[in-house]
Design an enzyme around this catalytic site. Structure first.
Site, PDB file in Angstrom:
ATOM      1  CE  LYS A 148      -6.342  -0.384   4.702  1.00  0.00           C
ATOM      2  NZ  LYS A 148      -7.647  -0.486   3.994  1.00  0.00           N
ATOM      3  NE  ARG A 158      -3.179  -3.315  -1.842  1.00  0.00           N
ATOM      4  CZ  ARG A 158      -2.673  -4.110  -0.901  1.00  0.00           C
ATOM      5  NH1 ARG A 158      -1.358  -4.203  -0.765  1.00  0.00           N
ATOM      6  NH2 ARG A 158      -3.461  -4.805  -0.098  1.00  0.00           N
ATOM      7  CE1 TYR A 200      -6.244  -7.288  -7.986  1.00  0.00           C
ATOM      8  CE2 TYR A 200      -6.374  -8.660  -6.035  1.00  0.00           C
ATOM      9  CZ  TYR A 200      -6.225  -7.423  -6.613  1.00  0.00           C
ATOM     10  OH  TYR A 200      -6.069  -6.309  -5.832  1.00  0.00           O
ATOM     11  CG  HIS A 244      -6.133  -8.583   1.270  1.00  0.00           C
ATOM     12  ND1 HIS A 244      -6.512  -7.395   1.851  1.00  0.00           N
ATOM     13  CD2 HIS A 244      -5.902  -8.301  -0.046  1.00  0.00           C
ATOM     14  CE1 HIS A 244      -6.508  -6.441   0.932  1.00  0.00           C
ATOM     15  NE2 HIS A 244      -6.132  -6.957  -0.218  1.00  0.00           N
ATOM     16  CG  HIS A 267      -5.230   0.922  -4.302  1.00  0.00           C
ATOM     17  ND1 HIS A 267      -4.750   0.508  -3.067  1.00  0.00           N
ATOM     18  CD2 HIS A 267      -6.286   0.118  -4.580  1.00  0.00           C
ATOM     19  CE1 HIS A 267      -5.495  -0.484  -2.621  1.00  0.00           C
ATOM     20  NE2 HIS A 267      -6.436  -0.747  -3.521  1.00  0.00           N
ATOM     21  NE  ARG A 313      -3.704  -2.138   2.638  1.00  0.00           N
ATOM     22  CZ  ARG A 313      -3.459  -3.341   3.154  1.00  0.00           C
ATOM     23  NH1 ARG A 313      -2.244  -3.608   3.631  1.00  0.00           N
ATOM     24  NH2 ARG A 313      -4.402  -4.265   3.192  1.00  0.00           N
TER      25      ARG A 313
END
Length: 356
Positions: free
Chosen positions: A234, A309, A341, A332, A306, A210
């Site tokens: 995060k 990414r 994706y 994630h 982003h 990120r």
């Protein structure tokens, strides 16, 4: 936004907030929420509290004086009026041609308020071990999500990705062709930051981190021998991220010039630096966003960090067909986020249709 400036802005917002928001802020620091998230939430609270006063729901003379029971007794109809206010507010701005803020903005506002209400009604404890109040009006407020299938979203995003050979073509363009269009003055500015800019773009394309994770990198977090970086994800979790080998020469070239070019001393531990009047500082997110947008627009189409990414994630899935591997690379916890994706890489589906 630079970390120092971000913290200054947070303090400015904290200075005008009611005591229960300060309680909330302190609690979320321990989770920890990122400073960026807390800053965005504080901005949303100011917008909400301003509306409470302007609409007459609260008779407080200023935001800091808004009482807790005002939030406790807000009705669903009150919240619907606030949402309507958000939709119509930009039309009052003579400089805006928009009829209202986007649904995404409204959802972000409601998400911030839901977090505050959950804290006040479930998470906090008063002297008796009970929450401040129990009635959570936000549970009655529905959010409207943008209706779009994964296939539709994937097709829209695909146009803004640098897939296949375009990844290296983009880097080569910035390295060898971009400056040919520049004036002498612009060329001087470009050449000063060329190695750094290439290193940033290469890292984003080779790791999928990120923007905030790249900004907050320190020297100690980067291992070029192993091509691994340590980032703070995060939620404050530390994670090791593998970096594709094509980024190595760009990162090495940047490190060769970093100290002298940016006047860096031992105490300047930020990996990516800027320099102004002889003073080095950590590069901020907005500078990277502008830089990526500038180069990408000249190359093909203006994109955000982003999207770089997304580019890495799509290329990795195309090579491995493993959603688990992609989710781990991106940080994630679930593979659900990586479903996108599988729709971007849909050659098998198209080939099957062609055979009909």
């Amino acid at each position: 936004m630079r970390r120092e400036l971000l913290l200054e802005k947070i303090e400015e917002y904290k200075a005008i907030m009611p005591w229960f928001v300060l309680d909330y802020y302190q609690s979320k620091l321990s989770v920890p929420y990122s400073f960026t998230t807390l800053y965005e939430y504080l901005k949303e609270y100011k917008r909400f509290f301003d509306w409470l006063i302007d609409s007459g729901i609260s008779d407080a003379p200023r935001i800091a004086d808004i009482k807790l029971d005002v939030l406790e007794h807000l009705t669903k109809k009150d919240m619907e009026s606030f949402i309507l206010y958000l939709r119509e507010r930009p039309s009052l701005n003579t400089y805006s041609t928009k009829s209202g803020v986007s649904q995404t903005t409204i959802n972000r506002t409601l998400s911030a308020l839901s977090s505050l209400y959950k804290y006040l009604t479930e998470e906090v404890e008063n002297d008796q071990g009970e929450p401040y109040f129990y009635r959570n009006v936000m549970k009655k407020v529905a959010t409207k999500k943008k209706k779009e299938t994964l296939a539709s979203r994937a097709e829209n995003i695909k146009q803004k990705l640098f897939l296949g050979d375009e990844t290296m073509e983009f880097l080569d363009y910035v390295d060898c062709e971009y400056e040919n269009k520049l004036s002498n003055r612009a060329k001087s500015s470009f050449q000063k930051n060329k190695e750094r800019d290439l290193a940033i773009i290469a890292l984003l394309l080779a790791s999928g981190v990120r923007l905030s994770e790249a900004v907050n990198l320190d020297l100690k977090d980067v291992n070029l021998k192993m091509m691994v970086i340590e980032v703070t994800r995060k939620g404050g979790k530390r994670d090791s991220v593998n970096v594709a080998s094509f980024a190595k020469p760009y990162l090495e070239h940047y490190l060769e010039i970093r100290q002298k070019r940016y006047k860096a001393d031992k105490q300047d531990q930020a990996f990516f630096l800027t320099e102004y009047r002889g003073v080095p500082n950590r590069i901020d997110a907005s500078s990277i966003e502008k830089m990526v947008g500038k180069y990408s627009q000249d190359f093909k189409i203006r994109v955000t960090p982003h999207k770089l990414r997304h580019t890495l994630a799509t290329r990795l899935y195309d090579a491995t067909k493993s959603q688990v591997l992609v989710s781990h690379q991106l940080g994630h916890a679930s593979t659900q986020v990586t479903d996108l994706y599988t729709h971007i890489v849909n050659d098998e589906q198209k080939n099957a249709l062609d055979k009909l």
